[in-house]
Motif scaffolding. Structure first.
Motif, PDB file in Angstrom:
ATOM      1  N   SER A  34       7.898   5.461 -51.400  1.00 38.21           N
ATOM      2  CA  SER A  34       7.119   4.451 -51.020  1.00 38.21           C
ATOM      3  C   SER A  34       8.402   3.315 -51.285  1.00 38.21           C
ATOM      4  O   SER A  34       7.800   2.483 -50.432  1.00 38.21           O
ATOM      5  CB  SER A  34       6.374   3.849 -52.276  1.00 38.21           C
ATOM      6  N   GLU A  35      10.044   3.034 -52.076  1.00 36.05           N
ATOM      7  CA  GLU A  35      10.594   2.679 -51.198  1.00 36.05           C
ATOM      8  C   GLU A  35      11.825   2.112 -50.908  1.00 36.05           C
ATOM      9  O   GLU A  35      12.409   1.984 -50.639  1.00 36.05           O
ATOM     10  CB  GLU A  35      11.258   1.974 -53.188  1.00 36.05           C
ATOM     11  N   ARG A  36      12.031   3.438 -49.729  1.00 36.94           N
ATOM     12  CA  ARG A  36      12.414   4.049 -49.329  1.00 36.94           C
ATOM     13  C   ARG A  36      12.442   3.091 -47.668  1.00 36.94           C
ATOM     14  O   ARG A  36      10.917   2.535 -47.571  1.00 36.94           O
ATOM     15  CB  ARG A  36      12.874   5.042 -48.980  1.00 36.94           C
ATOM     16  N   SER A  37      12.989   3.470 -46.708  1.00 39.45           N
ATOM     17  CA  SER A  37      12.927   3.140 -45.464  1.00 39.45           C
ATOM     18  C   SER A  37      12.389   3.632 -44.671  1.00 39.45           C
ATOM     19  O   SER A  37      12.740   4.627 -44.679  1.00 39.45           O
ATOM     20  CB  SER A  37      14.535   2.720 -45.328  1.00 39.45           C
ATOM     21  N   PRO A  38      11.627   2.977 -43.657  1.00 41.85           N
ATOM     22  CA  PRO A  38      10.796   4.316 -42.848  1.00 41.85           C
ATOM     23  C   PRO A  38      11.908   4.542 -41.832  1.00 41.85           C
ATOM     24  O   PRO A  38      11.753   5.909 -40.943  1.00 41.85           O
ATOM     25  CB  PRO A  38       9.940   3.178 -42.154  1.00 41.85           C
ATOM     26  N   PHE A  39      13.014   3.522 -41.547  1.00 42.74           N
ATOM     27  CA  PHE A  39      13.998   4.545 -40.765  1.00 42.74           C
ATOM     28  C   PHE A  39      14.885   5.728 -41.068  1.00 42.74           C
ATOM     29  O   PHE A  39      15.580   6.048 -40.197  1.00 42.74           O
ATOM     30  CB  PHE A  39      14.537   3.413 -39.977  1.00 42.74           C
ATOM     31  N   GLU A  40      14.914   6.293 -42.342  1.00 41.09           N
ATOM     32  CA  GLU A  40      15.764   7.272 -43.235  1.00 41.09           C
ATOM     33  C   GLU A  40      15.182   8.249 -42.478  1.00 41.09           C
ATOM     34  O   GLU A  40      15.352   9.712 -42.588  1.00 41.09           O
ATOM     35  CB  GLU A  40      16.162   7.206 -44.311  1.00 41.09           C
ATOM     36  N   LEU A  41      13.175   8.607 -42.242  1.00 39.55           N
ATOM     37  CA  LEU A  41      12.579   9.403 -41.878  1.00 39.55           C
ATOM     38  C   LEU A  41      12.621  10.233 -40.869  1.00 39.55           C
ATOM     39  O   LEU A  41      13.255   9.997 -40.407  1.00 39.55           O
ATOM     40  CB  LEU A  41      11.428   8.409 -42.185  1.00 39.55           C
ATOM     41  N   SER A  42      12.238  11.476 -41.149  1.00 40.42           N
ATOM     42  CA  SER A  42      12.464  12.483 -39.142  1.00 40.42           C
ATOM     43  C   SER A  42      11.425  11.839 -39.059  1.00 40.42           C
ATOM     44  O   SER A  42      10.370  11.305 -39.679  1.00 40.42           O
ATOM     45  CB  SER A  42      12.208  13.671 -40.065  1.00 40.42           C
ATOM     46  N   GLY A  43      11.511  12.129 -37.805  1.00 39.70           N
ATOM     47  CA  GLY A  43      10.594  12.083 -36.799  1.00 39.70           C
ATOM     48  C   GLY A  43       9.155  12.573 -37.311  1.00 39.70           C
ATOM     49  O   GLY A  43       7.923  11.706 -36.770  1.00 39.70           O
ATOM     50  N   GLY A  44       8.671  14.022 -37.610  1.00 42.15           N
ATOM     51  CA  GLY A  44       7.407  13.878 -37.962  1.00 42.15           C
ATOM     52  C   GLY A  44       7.019  13.122 -39.309  1.00 42.15           C
ATOM     53  O   GLY A  44       5.612  12.955 -39.672  1.00 42.15           O
ATOM     54  N   GLN A  45       7.448  13.020 -40.144  1.00 45.04           N
ATOM     55  CA  GLN A  45       7.537  12.132 -41.823  1.00 45.04           C
ATOM     56  C   GLN A  45       7.329  10.837 -41.069  1.00 45.04           C
ATOM     57  O   GLN A  45       5.561   9.888 -41.478  1.00 45.04           O
ATOM     58  CB  GLN A  45       8.831  12.080 -42.354  1.00 45.04           C
ATOM     59  N   LYS A  46       8.308   9.956 -40.130  1.00 48.29           N
ATOM     60  CA  LYS A  46       7.972   8.676 -39.753  1.00 48.29           C
ATOM     61  C   LYS A  46       5.993   8.970 -39.154  1.00 48.29           C
ATOM     62  O   LYS A  46       5.521   7.323 -39.418  1.00 48.29           O
ATOM     63  CB  LYS A  46       8.803   8.078 -38.898  1.00 48.29           C
ATOM     64  N   ARG A  47       5.808   9.963 -38.406  1.00 45.92           N
ATOM     65  CA  ARG A  47       4.071   9.693 -37.625  1.00 45.92           C
ATOM     66  C   ARG A  47       3.279   9.212 -39.018  1.00 45.92           C
ATOM     67  O   ARG A  47       2.324   8.843 -39.037  1.00 45.92           O
ATOM     68  CB  ARG A  47       4.495  11.004 -37.375  1.00 45.92           C
ATOM     69  N   ARG A  48       3.617  10.489 -40.113  1.00 49.20           N
ATOM     70  CA  ARG A  48       2.621  10.524 -41.020  1.00 49.20           C
ATOM     71  C   ARG A  48       2.751   8.973 -41.767  1.00 49.20           C
ATOM     72  O   ARG A  48       1.161   8.782 -42.367  1.00 49.20           O
ATOM     73  CB  ARG A  48       2.995  11.688 -42.426  1.00 49.20           C
ATOM     74  N   VAL A  49       3.844   9.022 -42.240  1.00 46.51           N
ATOM     75  CA  VAL A  49       3.644   6.830 -42.636  1.00 46.51           C
ATOM     76  C   VAL A  49       2.805   6.260 -41.506  1.00 46.51           C
ATOM     77  O   VAL A  49       2.126   5.168 -42.062  1.00 46.51           O
ATOM     78  CB  VAL A  49       5.408   6.054 -42.506  1.00 46.51           C
ATOM     79  N   ALA A  50       3.304   6.204 -40.580  1.00 45.93           N
ATOM     80  CA  ALA A  50       2.040   5.225 -39.421  1.00 45.93           C
ATOM     81  C   ALA A  50       1.105   5.784 -39.492  1.00 45.93           C
ATOM     82  O   ALA A  50       0.546   4.691 -39.291  1.00 45.93           O
ATOM     83  CB  ALA A  50       2.941   5.516 -37.808  1.00 45.93           C
ATOM     84  N   ILE A  51       0.447   6.984 -39.228  1.00 47.87           N
ATOM     85  CA  ILE A  51      -0.774   7.264 -39.505  1.00 47.87           C
ATOM     86  C   ILE A  51      -1.724   6.925 -41.155  1.00 47.87           C
ATOM     87  O   ILE A  51      -2.483   6.294 -41.307  1.00 47.87           O
ATOM     88  CB  ILE A  51      -0.744   8.636 -39.930  1.00 47.87           C
ATOM     89  N   ALA A  52      -0.420   7.209 -42.136  1.00 50.34           N
ATOM     90  CA  ALA A  52      -1.475   6.269 -43.491  1.00 50.34           C
ATOM     91  C   ALA A  52      -1.265   5.033 -43.244  1.00 50.34           C
ATOM     92  O   ALA A  52      -2.413   4.228 -43.892  1.00 50.34           O
ATOM     93  CB  ALA A  52       0.185   6.431 -44.693  1.00 50.34           C
ATOM     94  N   GLY A  53      -0.313   4.172 -42.712  1.00 51.39           N
ATOM     95  CA  GLY A  53      -0.221   2.904 -42.140  1.00 51.39           C
ATOM     96  C   GLY A  53      -2.291   2.059 -41.655  1.00 51.39           C
ATOM     97  O   GLY A  53      -2.193   1.224 -41.870  1.00 51.39           O
ATOM     98  N   ILE A  54      -2.505   3.388 -40.934  1.00 51.15           N
ATOM     99  CA  ILE A  54      -3.731   3.255 -40.631  1.00 51.15           C
ATOM    100  C   ILE A  54      -5.019   3.454 -41.256  1.00 51.15           C
ATOM    101  O   ILE A  54      -6.330   3.162 -41.746  1.00 51.15           O
ATOM    102  CB  ILE A  54      -3.863   3.936 -38.742  1.00 51.15           C
ATOM    103  N   LEU A  55      -4.641   4.315 -41.621  1.00 48.50           N
ATOM    104  CA  LEU A  55      -6.101   4.934 -43.176  1.00 48.50           C
ATOM    105  C   LEU A  55      -5.982   3.791 -44.255  1.00 48.50           C
ATOM    106  O   LEU A  55      -7.303   3.858 -44.822  1.00 48.50           O
ATOM    107  CB  LEU A  55      -5.200   6.301 -43.727  1.00 48.50           C
ATOM    108  N   ALA A  56      -4.361   3.414 -44.219  1.00 49.71           N
ATOM    109  CA  ALA A  56      -4.847   2.454 -45.125  1.00 49.71           C
ATOM    110  C   ALA A  56      -5.352   1.148 -45.721  1.00 49.71           C
ATOM    111  O   ALA A  56      -6.061   0.773 -46.201  1.00 49.71           O
ATOM    112  CB  ALA A  56      -3.749   2.115 -45.877  1.00 49.71           C
TER     113      ALA A  56
END
Lengths: 266, 286, 275
Positions: B139-161
């Motif tokens: 949660s406290e990390r930068s989204p730009f450090e993640l791999s492509g697949g992880q970024k996509r999960r975060v983006a989807i989490a942003g909609i699910l939220a």
């Protein structure tokens, strides 16, 4: 975005389209100079007629030219207000309370408006009749004599053509990101200042990230296909001046010298 | 029916020389609580269709009803925020919409825009991280450090939220490796089964349609070419051929064997029952 | 004959984290090699190392008899063409003809010879009709075809496809796959395809499997694909044919092991007719 007319190429078959881009660029520069020669209203009548003829020859619709000028309307109104407030030459045309409109202010503003309109019309004729790539080729060729003084004409042309190539891609991307953020509740129009700043950030940051991604990939693709910036390259598209190009340039030079002599006589 | 389209038409750049009719008077109903696949070739109009669901695009003619909101071409709708909160739209390659400093803040961005307090939104973000299969330490990390697949999960989490009732996803598995795609699709099935979300999935992947979806809507050249349940859709390969759709491997195998002398029933859709039918037929001959 | 020889190759974007660990493999001239691995396994990094877009920390890459170094990097790139993943980010020209011309211009092909070459290779990828089209007017599959024409026009001996179909729709994927097969069949080019498509792997000559920058499997599709549990543990797919054979086995039907769908269909028809 499809409504923007300024800078847009229109694929029509006309004699202006067929001219060498270098001819058109030089002619544009000469005509721009001509616009600033103080040859009075008669001078503008001459240039106006020339621009009108060019538009007809290029088979452009006047509605198209008018649309390309629309974005400038705001600036013209702004200029008018400034001039009216600042210039106190000539006779007073009428007064409203303590406010007076001078004939000098009106004629000054009209001069500027006409100049600006002519300049925009000329530029529009150039961009509407010349493919962006041909335009960059023309610029590259015209700049090539300056290589002696280390002007990187080829690199400049390459940069302009890549920028032109990526404009549609970036516009598409901007629209996509705006929609994605709108889906997350971003409202670009309403909201407090803080919300607005956040809304703009939510657009700008992803846009930068993806622009850098494009740049990185593109650099790799160019390098993989053998591009080395300072190595000589041959060129696929060759520009060739023809009889009509020389005739066009002669006409433009004659027009310019005509205006100069008119200004002299005045 | 949470979603109904009635004679909905969408024309881009109407009244200009660039006018383009993307959807032509479509009628369509989407069932509640199901996973519906929306398929069709590139340029068929499916992206235009889904962007109407949260009013990013508005009909140029006709109307649609989403949940309890009706949007018609005649009046300019106001207060679209409520609708956008209830219909979560995930664009293709959503990883490109990340922008905040920390992952938690990025996930909380949506809920906060819809009026949730910062504290509650961050708490919601923590929860959604787990739902999409990332641990809380992210949660406290930068989204730009993640791999492509992880970024996509975060983006989807942003909609699910935003806790939407309807979730619309445009090619959510595009570009992921097979395992990543499978995890992603299983996440949507879980959201559908456990959280009762109505899911619309724009996809080109027929294997995913066959394995994970309940219903199928085919968009073809601005029209709805077909709406039916999955069983019916894959029963008849002639329809698939007509729609220029390459059927999933199980169906291809079934048809190939039938052409070469087998007589396998047409309602076989999964590998195990198909294998049983094949084995039975081969052994019958013995 | 070995076309490419990679030995003890290591690379990391930063000192502590290696993306490629001591990788060694060889690729036969004229072969069709597939490289697979999950996202982040180092596949694309290897491709970039081979054409010198990245510089290795240690190890040697040899193409024919040339050892890749700062001095001969351009010579190596003349022999290896690459088609990248994103169709938009490798379209450099303002039109199809200009894009194919880009590489020729870099190679200082005389202007008057270019038109014929451009037409020949546009024809080769079935894009002759689109020579004057701008990229925004083309589909993803068409853009990738132009990229392939641009690479072919430079007469390379090796072409690397770095997930060249992963961003395309099924139609685009099918077009590009068919084109790659056709190029492989009609030329003696060495083809290296970085892919997630396990069916493509089943149809190749040689497979290299990467995991966390290590080469974990290397051999013919049969040699590699029968390591099913290992592939599953590596988060990779196994071919439909093998999945089916397991399902058949559960139903008590033994078939001859086979990695392609065509093979299984033939085998089943044979069993069916025999009885």
């Amino acid at each position: 975005m499809n409504n923007i007319a300024l800078g847009r190429y229109l694929p029509i078959d006309s004699c202006i389209h067929k001219l060498d881009p270098r001819t058109k660029i030089i002619a544009l520069i000469l005509m721009m100079v001509a616009i600033f020669i103080p040859a009075g209203w008669l001078g503008y009548l001459v240039i106006g007629t020339a621009v009108f003829t060019l538009t007809m020859l290029a088979k452009l619709k006047f509605s198209f030219l008018w649309r390309s000028m629309k974005p400038m309307l705001f600036m013209l109104v702004f200029l008018l207000i400034i001039n009216v407030l600042v210039i106190h030459d000539g006779t007073v045309l009428f007064t409203i309370g303590s406010f007076a409109l001078y004939s000098g202010a009106l004629s000054q503003t009209l001069y500027i408006v006409v100049r600006l309109m002519l300049m925009i019309m000329l530029t529009t004729v150039l961009t509407a009749t010349t493919k962006p790539l041909d335009l960059t080729l023309g610029i590259e060729d015209l700049l090539s004599p300056f290589k002696v003084i280390h002007v990187p004409s080829h690199e400049i042309a390459m940069m302009i053509s890549i920028a032109l190539r990526f404009i549609p891609t970036l516009i598409e991307e901007t629209q996509r990101i705006m929609k994605a953020q709108a889906s997350r509740g971003v409202d670009m129009e309403e909201g407090s200042l803080k919300e607005k700043i956040l809304a703009i950030l939510s657009l700008i940051v992803p846009l930068f990230v993806s622009a850098f991604q494009h740049a990185d990939d593109l650099a790799n693709a160019m390098e993989a296909r053998g591009y080395v910036p300072d190595r000589p390259r041959t060129r696929y598209k060759q520009l060739k001046m023809q009889g009509k190009d020389y005739i066009t340039l002669i006409i433009v030079v004659l027009l310019l010298s005509g205006l100069v002599s008119m200004a002299w006589l005045l | 029916m949470p979603i109904t389209f009635e004679k909905l038409t969408h024309e881009y750049n109407a009244d200009t020389p660039f006018a383009y009719l993307a959807l032509d008077a479509i009628d369509l109903s989407i069932e509640e609580g199901k996973i519906t696949a929306i398929i069709g070739e590139t340029g068929s109009g499916k992206s235009t269709l889904v962007q109407h669901l949260n009013a990013l695009l508005l009909p140029t003619k006709g109307s649609l009803t989403v949940l309890d909101r009706t949007i018609t071409a005649d009046e300019k709708p106001k207060q679209l925020k409520e609708l956008r909160k209830r219909v979560g739209l995930v664009f293709q390659f959503p990883e490109y919409q990340l922008f905040e400093e920390t992952i938690a803040q990025d996930i909380a961005f949506g809920p906060r825009n819809f009026g949730m307090s910062e504290e509650a939104a961050l708490k919601q973000a923590q929860k959604m991280l787990q739902v999409v299969g990332l641990s809380e330490d992210y949660s406290e990390r930068s989204p730009f450090e993640l791999s492509g697949g992880q970024k996509r999960r975060v983006a989807i989490a942003g909609i699910l939220a935003m806790d939407p009732d309807v979730l619309v996803l445009d090619e959510p598995a595009a570009g992921l490796d097979p395992q990543g795609a499978k995890d992603m699709m299983e996440l949507f099935v879980r959201l559908n089964k456990e959280y009762h979300k109505t899911i619309l999935l724009v996809t080109h992947d027929m294997e995913h349609v066959l394995t994970y979806c309940d219903h199928v809507v085919v968009v073809d050249n601005g029209h709805i070419a077909q709406t039916c349940d999955k069983q019916q859709f894959f029963k008849d390969s002639t329809l698939l051929k007509k729609l220029r759709i390459n059927p999933p491997a199980v169906i291809r195998l079934r048809d190939e064997l039938n052409q070469r002398g087998f007589s396998l029933p047409c309602d076989l859709l999964d590998m195990d029952t198909l294998a049983k039918a094949i084995a039975d037929e081969v052994k019958d001959h013995e | 004959m070995k076309k490419i020889q990679v030995s003890h190759l290591s690379f990391g974007y930063d000192k502590e984290k290696k993306v490629i660990h001591d990788a060694s493999f060889a690729i036969e001239a004229g072969s069709y090699t597939t490289i697979i691995g999950h996202n982040g396994s180092g596949k694309s990094t290897i491709a970039k190392l081979m054409i010198g877009l990245l510089e290795s920390d240690s190890g040697v890459i040899t193409v024919d008899d040339l050892e890749l170094s700062e001095a001969n990097i351009h010579e190596i790139r003349d022999r290896i063409g690459i088609v990248f993943q994103n169709p938009d980010n490798q379209f450099i020209g303002a039109s199809v003809a200009d894009d194919i011309a880009f590489g020729l211009e870099n190679h200082q092909v005389p202007s008057e010879e270019m038109q014929d070459i451009i037409e020949e290779f546009a024809d080769r990828v079935h894009m002759r009709k689109f020579l004057n089209s701008e990229p925004t007017k083309l589909s993803g599959g068409q853009k990738q075809r132009v990229a392939i024409a641009g690479v072919l026009a430079m007469k390379p001996q090796i072409i690397i496809f770095d997930e060249a179909t992963s961003m395309l729709d099924p139609q685009g994927k099918a077009e590009i796959n068919a084109l790659i097969q056709d190029i492989h069949a009609k030329s003696n080019l060495t083809i290296i395809s970085i892919t997630h498509d396990i069916e493509e792997v089943a149809h190749s000559d040689h497979v290299i499997v990467l995991d966390q920058g290590n080469i974990v499997l290397d051999g013919t599709p049969e040699e590699v694909l029968f390591h099913e549990q290992e592939l599953i543990d590596l988060k990779l797919d196994i071919p439909f044919a093998l999945k089916l054979q397991h399902a058949l086995e559960e139903q008590g039907l033994q078939t001859k092991p086979c990695t392609t769908m065509e093979g299984v269909v033939d085998e089943l028809c044979r069993l069916h007719l025999k009885n």
